[in-house]
Scaffold this motif. Structure first.
Motif: not given
Length: 308
Positions: A140-160
């Motif tokens: 997944l070639h994502t846009l820059p990941v915002d730290v706020k998008a990290v929900a916990d230690g094993d889940t993250i939200t990204v945007y493409v």
């Protein structure tokens, strides 16, 4: 997702002087945006039936003929499985799709997007090995990941970005139209209408993101890292696990095991290397293993569901 996730940031840097001979329509090198620019214009054509401004300076055919090209390119792009990802793949798709048209027009179209010209393409080889690590199906070639998008230690939200070749052929038409209408509403300072259109976009799991003064329509992905289970945010070491993942958005999820900030999630992944990394972290008593009897996240979630 395979045994690794690699998050690549979009390169938005301006070209150096030495790159000025191979610029696409956005003033940056073809290596950066050639494929994305063409994908964007094809999607824009599908919604508006308009060809990009400035193309007539590179080709000799009429606007009517140019519209015919984009109809064919739109169909070819959607039928490509998978869609082209590199400048070379994209150039081949254009050449094959428009092979019955004037050579000057085909080369002009390629030059407009800074894509390789026919004489620069090498013969395709067969049986070439994959460049992806073993077990990885795609990136997944994502846009820059915002730290706020990290929900916990094993889940993250990204945007493409929807101009990414992997995404460009699957954007719902109503989302494309809403993005265009939202841009016009903002230009007219009709912010209530723009906000309503943005909600329509987000309801479809997309979002308009502003990066370096450029608005980008992007697809939202919520990624659950394979093979590990980190403490929930309210659990001991939950905060540390979340912070570590935020620092490792370009790293491999298994690093969390090595640092003692996650359990090997054997219910979903039984790879021996993951088990060994957890065993080593336990032996070193690092991270959550500094506690004598840390509670497993799956047991903690069960207790929460049962109201204990």
């Amino acid at each position: 997702m395979g045994n690794a996730l690699r998050f690549l940031y979009k390169n938005c840097s301006q070209p150096t002087t030495t790159e000025s001979q191979s610029l696409g329509p956005h003033g940056v090198s073809a290596q950066n945006v050639g494929v994305s620019a063409l994908a964007h214009d094809i999607l824009h054509f599908e919604v508006t039936s308009q060809v990009p401004e400035g193309l007539s300076k590179h080709v000799v055919s009429s606007k009517k003929a140019q519209s015919n090209w984009y109809k064919k390119l739109l169909q070819a792009w959607k039928q490509a499985k998978p869609p082209p990802r590199t400048p070379e793949e994209t150039a081949r798709l254009v050449i094959e799709t428009l092979k019955r048209h004037q050579k000057a027009d085909v080369e002009g179209l390629l030059a407009f997007y800074g894509l390789p010209l026919p004489h620069t393409l090498v013969e395709l080889s067969t049986g070439a090995p994959s460049t992806l690590p073993n077990g990885v199906k795609y990136e997944l070639h994502t846009l820059p990941v915002d730290v706020k998008a990290v929900a916990d230690g094993d889940t993250i939200t990204v945007y493409v970005s929807t101009t990414d070749p992997r995404e460009s052929s699957s954007v719902p038409k109503e989302v494309q139209l809403a993005a265009i209408q939202r841009s016009k509403a903002r230009a007219e300072r009709n912010y209530p209408k723009a906000d309503a259109l943005h909600k329509k976009i987000t309801d479809q799991n997309y979002r308009v993101i502003n990066i370096q003064n450029e608005e980008i329509l992007a697809k939202k992905y919520r990624i659950r890292l394979r093979g590990i289970d980190a403490p929930e945010s309210a659990m001991p070491y939950g905060k540390q696990a979340k912070e570590e993942l935020a620092n490792l958005v370009q790293g491999k999820c298994e690093v969390m095991l090595k640092k003692g900030l996650a359990w090997h999630y054997t219910a979903y992944d039984r790879r021996t290397e993951l088990a060994n990394w957890e065993k080593e972290a336990r032996a070193k008593r690092v991270g959550l293993w500094a506690s004598k009897n840390p509670e497993e996240p799956w047991e903690w979630r069960k207790d929460q569901r049962e109201g204990r």
